[in-house]
Every structure is written in structure tokens, then in C-alpha cells.
Design a protein around this motif. Structure first.
Motif, mmCIF file in Angstrom:
data_model
loop_
_atom_site.group_PDB
_atom_site.id
_atom_site.type_symbol
_atom_site.label_atom_id
_atom_site.label_comp_id
_atom_site.label_asym_id
_atom_site.label_seq_id
_atom_site.Cartn_x
_atom_site.Cartn_y
_atom_site.Cartn_z
ATOM 1 N N LYS A 23 -2.694 1.350 -6.118
ATOM 2 C CA LYS A 23 -1.891 2.345 -5.410
ATOM 3 C C LYS A 23 -0.535 1.758 -5.028
ATOM 4 N N THR A 24 -0.521 0.522 -4.582
ATOM 5 C CA THR A 24 0.734 -0.137 -4.225
ATOM 6 C C THR A 24 1.620 -0.305 -5.453
ATOM 7 N N ARG A 26 1.666 1.582 -8.090
ATOM 8 C CA ARG A 26 2.172 2.912 -8.447
ATOM 9 C C ARG A 26 3.340 3.296 -7.542
ATOM 10 N N ILE A 27 3.209 3.045 -6.245
ATOM 11 C CA ILE A 27 4.290 3.357 -5.307
ATOM 12 C C ILE A 27 5.527 2.526 -5.630
ATOM 13 N N ASN A 28 5.334 1.258 -5.964
ATOM 14 C CA ASN A 28 6.475 0.404 -6.307
ATOM 15 C C ASN A 28 7.191 0.898 -7.555
#
Length: 53
Positions: A23-24, A26-28
Motif C-alpha cells: 500500500k505504501t 502504491r501511494i508513493n
């Protein structure tokens, strides 16, 4: 029996950690794409301003 419970707990934590890491990541990626778009728009705005003035 107790070792099986501990193993299951550790597997659960590992799975949660992997999901959080994905998830991190993807956000980055999304933030990086937004940054690139902002830089491109800013560059065109500066270029347009200099061609007018």
C-alpha cells in the motif's frame, strides 16, 4: 500446539506487513506521478510566461 499458534501469529503479522508495504509503494507511485505532472505544468507555465513577456 503453542508453537503452531505462534507460527500462525507470525504469519499473520508477515502478511499484514507485506500488505502495508504494498500500500505504501502504491501511494508513493501515485505521489511521484502527481509530482511529475506538477513539474511539467509549472515548466509550461514558465515557458508561456517568458514567451509572452
Amino acid at each position: 500446539m503453542v508453537l503452531d499458534d505462534i507460527d500462525n501469529q507470525l504469519d499473520g503479522y508477515g502478511k499484514k506487513f507485506r500488505e502495508d508495504r504494498e500500500k505504501t509503494a502504491r501511494i508513493n507511485k501515485i505521489l511521484f506521478i502527481i509530482l511529475i505532472i506538477v513539474v511539467i505544468v509549472f515548466s509550461f507555465a514558465v515557458w508561456g510566461y517568458h514567451t509572452i513577456h
